[in-house]
Design a protein around this motif. Structure first.
Motif, mmCIF file in Angstrom:
data_model
loop_
_atom_site.group_PDB
_atom_site.id
_atom_site.type_symbol
_atom_site.label_atom_id
_atom_site.label_comp_id
_atom_site.label_asym_id
_atom_site.label_seq_id
_atom_site.Cartn_x
_atom_site.Cartn_y
_atom_site.Cartn_z
ATOM 1 N N ALA A 19 0.829 -1.199 0.000
ATOM 2 C CA ALA A 19 0.000 0.000 0.000
ATOM 3 C C ALA A 19 0.869 1.256 0.000
ATOM 4 N N ILE A 20 1.914 1.236 0.820
ATOM 5 C CA ILE A 20 2.802 2.402 0.859
ATOM 6 C C ILE A 20 3.403 2.651 -0.514
ATOM 7 N N GLY A 21 3.795 1.550 -1.179
ATOM 8 C CA GLY A 21 4.349 1.680 -2.529
ATOM 9 C C GLY A 21 3.355 2.288 -3.503
ATOM 10 N N LEU A 22 2.095 1.865 -3.393
ATOM 11 C CA LEU A 22 1.076 2.387 -4.301
ATOM 12 C C LEU A 22 0.826 3.873 -4.060
ATOM 13 N N VAL A 23 0.839 4.274 -2.780
ATOM 14 C CA VAL A 23 0.642 5.693 -2.476
ATOM 15 C C VAL A 23 1.735 6.511 -3.146
ATOM 16 N N LYS A 24 2.952 5.996 -3.087
ATOM 17 C CA LYS A 24 4.064 6.747 -3.673
ATOM 18 C C LYS A 24 3.990 6.771 -5.198
ATOM 19 N N SER A 25 3.674 5.630 -5.789
ATOM 20 C CA SER A 25 3.724 5.563 -7.248
ATOM 21 C C SER A 25 2.574 6.292 -7.917
ATOM 22 N N SER A 26 1.504 6.552 -7.202
ATOM 23 C CA SER A 26 0.360 7.205 -7.835
ATOM 24 C C SER A 26 0.347 8.705 -7.620
ATOM 25 N N GLY A 27 1.460 9.254 -7.158
ATOM 26 C CA GLY A 27 1.525 10.706 -7.041
ATOM 27 C C GLY A 27 0.854 11.279 -5.812
ATOM 28 N N GLY A 28 0.488 10.439 -4.886
ATOM 29 C CA GLY A 28 -0.200 10.938 -3.697
ATOM 30 C C GLY A 28 0.690 11.856 -2.884
ATOM 31 N N ILE A 29 1.989 11.524 -2.814
ATOM 32 C CA ILE A 29 2.922 12.333 -2.032
ATOM 33 C C ILE A 29 3.033 13.737 -2.619
ATOM 34 N N GLU A 30 3.203 13.793 -3.929
ATOM 35 C CA GLU A 30 3.395 15.098 -4.568
ATOM 36 C C GLU A 30 2.193 16.002 -4.373
#
Lengths: 420, 425
Positions: free
Chosen positions: B373-384
């Motif tokens: 899940a953490i990986g998906l959050v990062k890869s989908s631009g959620g952080i940005e």
């Protein structure tokens, strides 16, 4: 009702009693609070008295001078020598019932219940279930009833006709604070049962219990602030501080057999009497009466509260588990040493050993309870309760005669009857 | 420091930036806060602006009009379309350190620490141990520092020259103590509510001393702060802070009721963040202004500053829960997510990635599902996208400070905003 007084100072006692015109044989009908106002009231002392006063209708003779003061002087009131021994013989009086007693403020209490449900339930269904568990668990609404009774009684002094919104809100705040403290107390004591029902934290978990308590403390602080009365805000904030101090005091002195009666009284003040005193004083403040009367109402609440707590502590020894709604001796087993135990410890060294062993031996709790009873701890605690009750009755003298003052007096008596 | 702004409204942006004389290449020495007051300040806009204003020295261009309002309108501020994308390129600027930033109020903080120890420790040694566990556990004293900074900055407005005198009023100091006690009490209870073992790399109070001591210590501190608050005898501040305590409880309840709820919207998240974090900070800064005796306009601006700073701070905290390691965090990573507390990065990511929803709704029952899940959050631009949200709130906070006089204290307040932002750069 007749009264016999046993006391070493017999000569002084008789003089006191005779001089005050005490009703040694008063009887009257108790079937309804409404009748109270109609009961004839013969010659009675209205003055605050320096101390030579007798409860007008209750037949309690006071055999020593005492005065009502602030908590710091609680210890002085105790240290004046052994309290006298009273016997109240029941005549044709039926026991006081709270339903009757609260009848004059029944409508006020109904409104309160509705408002409380709304305040707590509106936020979240989970909270509502937790609140219902405790609101619905046989609570007597004693504190709000006191607010309403004092409000109405003091209102008569200044010609105020109706309770104000602030009176009502004060009662709601008081009940929320009381409820919140119960919920947290049960977490702190790790109690499973209150009033015969499971506690909030037993049923919903510690987290919900902490949250529900925090929510209610927060709500009451907010409503309190919005009453915009600095005196009452400070009064109630002091109570919340006292609650916490009382819990800490208790937690720090578990199983400490050197605990003295004064410490017990201070702890009882913090945990019980402080809130009641603030309720009654706050009600008077919102009625707009003199600060003298406000202070008397404070003292009434304080003495009522102390009497109430001592009686609760006695019942923990004398009642059965069914009556209590929880196991007997539950304070003692946790190391919380109350009035009967403190008195008994003065007489019985074996009790000290058992307590200090923290009841590690099987049946040691039952043995300890037996020792408390056999060494006269119960009786001495009863005297203490009656002493405080007398002071409370005395504090009411500034109020006009009527149904509300009577109900306030009966509140004191109702408590006493629980240990007769 | 140079700044590039990427935004679809490019034409409007450039006009805005040029018109305001933004310092696109300002650099200065950051080695000591005391130097701040001496730094030259060229032509700068002092007006409150309708919105066309640029942060004087920080190079943040604002590319859309926004205003600061009350919590009920938090959702409006969000709904104005996707926030612009900023890039801050670091020049010769060294990172802001909190120690430097707080240097101008270091003495105030020292007095505060001493007073807090006395208040809590005097009651009972057991409580003191519990309080030390949390007071001593690396707390930054950010909220009291804000009270002191705003107190001193606003005092200048009414001619109280507190810069070189030592005397803040007793009420200012007491307010700071109250704020820190409330904050600490809420942390202790939060850890009980979250069943957390670790905070700031140390064991939590309830892990170490048990739930009962934790509940008692928290209750005691709430009670003490209520009492001190009442004895400040200022109805406006009493109501302000009581609202905060109510908001805390509401925020906890909101959060507890919506765990693992993938339909949670950004506005709800912002409201919850307001209740749990920004409300206290906003009340701190506004309360400080009230006790300085400044205009209600300025008090309101200080409230908004605190609110926007707090929201920015919370969003950044939520980002770091994904981007930092366990050592840096002082607790395991992804700790919000695993409990079902869905924060900004997740909410943004859920808009893009349906697989994430499935994992969350399974409540991480599968092994390794949290890491996935953490990986998906990062890869989908959620952080940005969360970073943009944080910067948006940060910009608003800087803007709110414009009514304050130039000087070391205002600079420190601006730097507080920037310090937070740097944590996610």
């Amino acid at each position: 009702m007749s009264m016999t007084c046993h006391n070493l100072d017999f000569s002084r006692t008789v003089l006191d009693v005779v001089a005050c015109g005490c009703y040694l044989n008063a009887t009257f009908n108790r079937s309804s609070v409404r009748n109270y106002a109609k009961s004839s009231c013969k010659s009675r002392s209205r003055g605050h008295g320096g101390g030579i006063d007798v409860c007008r209708r209750r037949g309690i003779a006071r055999c020593r001078v005492s005065s009502t003061r602030t908590p710091e002087t609680l210890r002085n009131e105790v240290a004046q020598g052994p309290p006298p021994v009273f016997e109240l013989k029941k005549g044709s009086r039926s026991p006081i019932s709270l339903t009757n007693l609260f009848e004059v403020v029944a409508e006020d209490l109904g409104t309160l219940n509705q408002n409380l449900q709304n305040i707590v339930g509106a936020e979240n269904p989970l909270l509502m279930s937790a609140a219902e568990q405790i609101f619905g668990a046989g609570g007597k609404r004693m504190r709000p009833a006191l607010v309403f009774l004092v409000s109405r009684a003091t209102a008569e002094l200044v010609g105020l006709k109706e309770l104000t919104m602030k009176h009502r809100r004060l009662a709601e705040i008081i009940e929320m604070i009381h409820t919140a403290s119960l919920i947290h107390d049960d977490v702190l004591d790790d109690s499973d049962i209150r009033r015969g029902k499971e506690t909030v934290h037993q049923l919903y978990g510690t987290r919900v219990a902490v949250l529900a308590g925090d929510f209610m403390f927060a709500q009451s602080s907010w409503y309190l602030a919005n009453l915009e009365n600095l005196e009452v805000i400070k009064l109630i904030s002091q109570v919340i501080k006292d609650f916490a101090s009382g819990e800490i005091k208790q937690a720090s002195s578990l199983f400490d057999c050197d605990v003295e009666l004064e410490e017990y009284l201070i702890k009882s003040y913090y945990k019980t009497a402080s809130l009641i005193a603030a309720s009654t004083k706050g009600a008077a403040i919102f009625s707009g009466v003199d600060s003298d009367v406000c202070q008397k109402m404070y003292e009434y609440g304080k003495n009522l509260g102390l009497s109430f707590q001592v009686i609760d502590d006695i019942l923990d020894f004398t009642q059965s588990a069914e009556q209590l709604g929880k196991p007997a001796g539950s304070d003692l087993v946790k190391g919380n040493l109350t009035a009967p135990v403190i008195f008994a410890l003065e007489k019985d060294p074996k009790l000290r050993d058992i307590i200090e062993s923290e009841f590690s031996e099987p049946n040691s709790l039952d043995e300890a309870i037996g020792l408390v009873k056999s060494s006269g701890g119960i009786e001495r605690a009863q005297e203490l309760a009656k002493e405080k009750a007398y002071l409370a009755i005395q504090n009411l003298q500034c109020l006009p005669q009527g149904a509300f003052r009577l109900a306030l007096e009966d509140m004191v008596m109702f408590n006493l009857e629980r240990i007769d």
